[in-house]
Design a protein around this motif. Structure first.
Motif, PDB file in Angstrom:
ATOM      1  N   ALA A  73      20.305  38.534 -18.404  1.00  0.00           N
ATOM      2  CA  ALA A  73      20.477  38.516 -16.998  1.00  0.00           C
ATOM      3  C   ALA A  73      19.577  37.228 -16.717  1.00  0.00           C
ATOM      4  O   ALA A  73      20.347  36.463 -15.675  1.00  0.00           O
ATOM      5  N   ASP A  74      18.724  36.487 -17.080  1.00  0.00           N
ATOM      6  CA  ASP A  74      18.040  35.355 -16.975  1.00  0.00           C
ATOM      7  C   ASP A  74      19.056  34.419 -17.562  1.00  0.00           C
ATOM      8  O   ASP A  74      19.104  33.382 -16.602  1.00  0.00           O
TER       9      ASP A  74
ATOM     10  N   ASP B  97      22.636  34.215 -15.363  1.00  0.00           N
ATOM     11  CA  ASP B  97      22.576  33.892 -13.718  1.00  0.00           C
ATOM     12  C   ASP B  97      22.572  32.321 -13.424  1.00  0.00           C
ATOM     13  O   ASP B  97      23.644  31.867 -13.753  1.00  0.00           O
TER      14      ASP B  97
ATOM     15  N   LYS C 269      17.041  50.652 -19.632  1.00  0.00           N
ATOM     16  CA  LYS C 269      16.649  50.571 -18.315  1.00  0.00           C
ATOM     17  C   LYS C 269      16.905  51.743 -17.597  1.00  0.00           C
ATOM     18  O   LYS C 269      16.458  52.354 -16.679  1.00  0.00           O
TER      19      LYS C 269
ATOM     20  N   ARG D 268      14.956  54.299 -15.210  1.00  0.00           N
ATOM     21  CA  ARG D 268      15.229  54.283 -13.898  1.00  0.00           C
ATOM     22  C   ARG D 268      15.698  55.599 -13.322  1.00  0.00           C
ATOM     23  O   ARG D 268      15.712  55.962 -12.236  1.00  0.00           O
TER      24      ARG D 268
ATOM     25  N   LEU E 241      12.854  42.384 -14.018  1.00  0.00           N
ATOM     26  CA  LEU E 241      12.213  42.007 -12.858  1.00  0.00           C
ATOM     27  C   LEU E 241      13.183  42.341 -11.663  1.00  0.00           C
ATOM     28  O   LEU E 241      12.462  42.641 -10.293  1.00  0.00           O
ATOM     29  N   ASP E 242      14.371  42.324 -11.692  1.00  0.00           N
ATOM     30  CA  ASP E 242      15.354  42.813 -10.668  1.00  0.00           C
ATOM     31  C   ASP E 242      15.183  44.095 -10.201  1.00  0.00           C
ATOM     32  O   ASP E 242      14.874  44.676  -8.966  1.00  0.00           O
ATOM     33  N   GLU E 243      15.009  44.924 -11.177  1.00  0.00           N
ATOM     34  CA  GLU E 243      14.713  46.359 -10.970  1.00  0.00           C
ATOM     35  C   GLU E 243      13.299  46.703 -10.406  1.00  0.00           C
ATOM     36  O   GLU E 243      13.147  47.492  -9.696  1.00  0.00           O
TER      37      GLU E 243
ATOM     38  N   GLN F 105      11.696  44.488  -8.401  1.00  0.00           N
ATOM     39  CA  GLN F 105      11.883  43.868  -7.154  1.00  0.00           C
ATOM     40  C   GLN F 105      12.533  44.902  -6.233  1.00  0.00           C
ATOM     41  O   GLN F 105      12.227  45.043  -5.065  1.00  0.00           O
ATOM     42  N   ARG F 106      13.601  45.756  -6.621  1.00  0.00           N
ATOM     43  CA  ARG F 106      14.016  46.785  -6.009  1.00  0.00           C
ATOM     44  C   ARG F 106      13.403  48.052  -6.114  1.00  0.00           C
ATOM     45  O   ARG F 106      13.889  49.105  -5.499  1.00  0.00           O
TER      46      ARG F 106
ATOM     47  N   GLU G 215      12.891  50.255  -8.441  1.00  0.00           N
ATOM     48  CA  GLU G 215      13.293  51.169  -9.325  1.00  0.00           C
ATOM     49  C   GLU G 215      12.583  51.360 -10.584  1.00  0.00           C
ATOM     50  O   GLU G 215      13.022  52.463 -11.172  1.00  0.00           O
TER      51      GLU G 215
ATOM     52  N   ARG H  31      13.774  31.442 -16.450  1.00  0.00           N
ATOM     53  CA  ARG H  31      12.652  31.826 -15.991  1.00  0.00           C
ATOM     54  C   ARG H  31      11.777  32.370 -17.191  1.00  0.00           C
ATOM     55  O   ARG H  31      10.409  31.942 -17.419  1.00  0.00           O
TER      56      ARG H  31
END
Length: 311
Positions: A104-105, A108, A230, A234, A248-250, A252-253, A255, A297
């Protein structure tokens, strides 16, 4: 002077595991390869490979010759790419082995920006656990590898390294959140656990700590997929281990939540970009390395508790 064709044939025989498979791959007659290898052995006075079972394997002398072959090819590729760079033309190829936790990093903004900036450079990305990625480097199948929690290996050169702790990730309403302290493996005894398979750096680190603490971890789910881990968390089924930036995205949401573990070896886990020691990188690979070091990142800086520092 070593015969370049004989070395190329030897490399493919060892890589494919048999003379016939090498011949099929190279589209040559097996007898032609056999003659070249026999002549190579006669010229050098050493055996370079030997039969076992239904295939072929290299001798120590053969290993040295294959390493020399790869070093020669790498040096030639580096010189050619530098000549191209002198002409102001950015083209070439870069091959990267990468664990799924980096994807993902990587895909992106960093890879998007790199491919837009250098349209003449082709990129090959191969998904691999830490063990496989290190083997791909040593076999010269890739130029760079992105590794998480790798074992120390003097055959590899680390270009960039950051500290990325291995945490426990849990559903957002999980009872372990109420403990408000770094967790131990014994705290997980009553909760369904998912684990990556053994060839991956995350699992190897967990195994090491479990062995030191004499804790038997019984996993309800084993997988080679970060995405499966994940979704396991989740969906509320259970817990697993993962560095914060991978989810990180999860987070921030809201989840997924992450919790620190009480073991120094886990809090000191490292992410690295490595290449084969002694192998000169092509201009394309060096350009990609610089771009990823600055854009991902995972490699910009240590991130022991990224979200906590932002609060």
């Amino acid at each position: 002077m070593l015969n370049p064709r004989a070395l190329a044939y030897l490399n493919e025989v060892i890589r494919r595991g048999s003379l016939r498979r090498a011949a099929a791959y190279l589209h040559v007659d097996p007898s032609a390869i056999s003659r070249q290898l026999k002549q190579l052995e006669e010229d050098l006075g050493v055996q370079v490979c030997e039969r076992y079972g239904g295939g072929m394997r290299t001798t120590e002398a053969g290993k040295l010759l294959v390493q020399h072959y790869h070093a020669q090819r790498s040096a030639e590729e580096a010189v050619l790419s530098q000549l191209v760079a002198l002409q102001g033309v950015a083209r070439g190829e870069v091959r990267i082995a990468v664990g799924e936790g980096f994807i993902a990093d990587l895909i992106d903004a960093p890879m998007n920006a790199f491919m837009n900036a250098f349209p003449g450079i082709e990129v090959e990305i191969r998904m691999a656990g830490v063990n496989e990625a290190m083997s791909l480097l040593k076999d010269s199948e890739v130029d760079l590898a992105l590794l998480y929690a790798p074992p120390v290996d003097p055959a590899l050169h680390c270009h960039v390294e950051t500290r990325q702790p291995l945490d426990l990730i849990v559903p957002p309403d999980h009872p372990l959140l109420e403990l408000r302290r770094p967790l131990t493996l014994r705290d997980l005894a009553n909760w369904p656990l998912a684990l990556m398979d053994n060839p991956f750096g995350m699992r190897q680190m967990v195994n090491m700590v479990a062995h030191q603490e004499r804790v038997h971890l019984k996993a309800r789910l084993h997988t080679n997929s970060v995405a499966v881990l994940k979704n396991f968390v989740r969906s509320g089924i259970g817990v697993t281990f993962m560095p914060e930036l991978t989810v990180l995205d999860e987070i921030q949401r809201d989840e997924i939540r992450h919790l620190p573990l009480s073991y120094p070896i886990m809090s000191e886990a490292r992410a690295q970009i490595v290449s084969l020691d002694g192998r000169k990188l092509s201009v394309a690979a060096q350009t990609c390395l610089t771009h990823l070091s600055q854009g991902m990142r995972f490699f910009r800086e240590d991130a022991p508790r990224l979200l906590a520092e932002q609060d």
